[in-house]
Design an enzyme around this catalytic site. Structure first.
Site, PDB file in Angstrom:
ATOM      1  N   SER A  50       0.896  -1.271   0.087  1.00  0.00           N
ATOM      2  CA  SER A  50       0.006  -0.191   0.176  1.00  0.00           C
ATOM      3  C   SER A  50       0.879   1.414  -0.041  1.00  0.00           C
ATOM      4  CB  SER A  50      -0.991   0.053   1.168  1.00  0.00           C
ATOM      5  OG  SER A  50      -0.317  -0.344   2.396  1.00  0.00           O
ATOM      6  N   GLU A 119      -0.220 -12.438  -2.204  1.00  0.00           N
ATOM      7  CA  GLU A 119      -1.599 -12.381  -2.279  1.00  0.00           C
ATOM      8  C   GLU A 119      -2.015 -13.413  -3.199  1.00  0.00           C
ATOM      9  OE1 GLU A 119      -2.798  -8.698  -4.151  1.00  0.00           O
ATOM     10  OE2 GLU A 119      -1.708  -7.580  -2.437  1.00  0.00           O
ATOM     11  N   GLU A 186      -9.253  -9.550   3.244  1.00  0.00           N
ATOM     12  CA  GLU A 186      -9.560  -8.133   2.888  1.00  0.00           C
ATOM     13  C   GLU A 186     -10.835  -8.025   2.211  1.00  0.00           C
ATOM     14  OE1 GLU A 186      -6.349  -6.060   0.884  1.00  0.00           O
ATOM     15  OE2 GLU A 186      -7.662  -4.366   0.447  1.00  0.00           O
TER      16      GLU A 186
END
Ligand code: KIV
Length: 267
Positions: A50, A119, A186
């Site tokens: 991020s 991920e 998420e």
């Protein structure tokens, strides 16, 4: 106050799940913020990719490089010895088993990472296993996958229909069985996150995944109200505090006492 000692270790996080103690995590990208988080009792710091959006001003996390993550994570490690340090493997730095092992080894050696995060679901199982057998703890990440933004088309809630919810549950179990030590969920419906959390022995850390996860993580710049739009699942803790340190402490307390996230922060 957590009964778990510091510096926090991977087994200590697991012990927190066993004892029903909620894990309070935040993202950090520099030594100063990290040291304020350490003093506030944050259990786990994530140096997330991020940083591409909140530090570098990109539209997505995709431009972030391994070198940049190492630079930020090493700064965070110098600032905070207490929290467990989890560091993101950026986009296309774990496309093969060999590349994943080399990238993860650099995060451990050069940045002091105690765990690496990646991920993806069933197509990442072999990579997770290959890292875990080398004793590199892995945090898997399911639900909204920012590195898959071009396939997804938008940052939106995942697992809303029965088929995709079932797929996420199966993938969570596959990743755990491959050796993942932790799972970030998420932007998934709270009921699905509850089901996944109950099915797993490893802790789950939610962001936009409701109060039933074993812990919570937020992008620090979001929960300080520094980003242009506070996501629905976030709360501006600086509004309630006299300063940044107090905002982090309020967050830790709210997570531990299960006052955050509330129903208005959940899907
Ligand atoms: O990059 C990041 O900060 C993350 C969190 C949003 C979980 O992956």
């Amino acid at each position: 106050m957590s009964e778990i000692g510091r510096p926090l270790t991977v087994p200590a996080l697991q012990a927190m799940k066993s004892r029903g103690e909620k894990i309070a995590a935040l993202t950090a990208y520099d030594a100063c913020f990290a040291s304020v988080m350490d003093a506030a009792g944050v259990d786990m710091i994530l140096v997330g990719d991020s940083l591409g959006m909140v530090i570098q001003g990109h539209e997505s996390t995709l431009p972030v490089t391994l070198e940049q993550v190492i630079y930020h994570a090493a700064s965070v490690r110098r600032g905070a010895a207490g929290p467990l340090l989890v560091v993101d493997l950026p986009f296309m730095t774990y496309a093969s088993i060999q590349q994943a092992q080399e990238s993860a080894a650099r995060l451990v050696r050069e940045a002091g990472a105690q765990m690496v995060k990646l991920e993806g679901g069933r197509h990442r199982v072999d990579v997770v296993r290959a890292l875990a057998v080398q004793d590199i703890p892995v945090c898997a990440h399911l639900g909204l996958l920012p590195q898959s933004i071009h396939r997804l088309g938008a940052y939106k809630v995942q697992g809303r229909d029965d088929r995709s919810a079932q797929r996420l549950l199966e993938e969570a179990i596959l990743l755990q069985d491959a050796g993942a030590s932790l799972l970030v969920l998420e932007c998934v419906p709270a009921l699905l996150a509850n089901e996944i959390t109950a099915a797993l022995a490893i802790p789950t850390i939610g962001i936009g995944a409701g109060p039933g996860c074993d812990g919570q993580v937020l992008v620090s710049y979001d929960m300080l109200g520094l980003t242009p739009r506070c996501p629905t699942f976030c709360r501006n803790f600086l509004e309630e505090a006299a300063g940044i340190g107090e905002a982090f402490s309020l967050y830790v307390r709210a997570v531990r006492e299960q006052r955050f996230p509330a129903s208005e922060h959940s899907y």
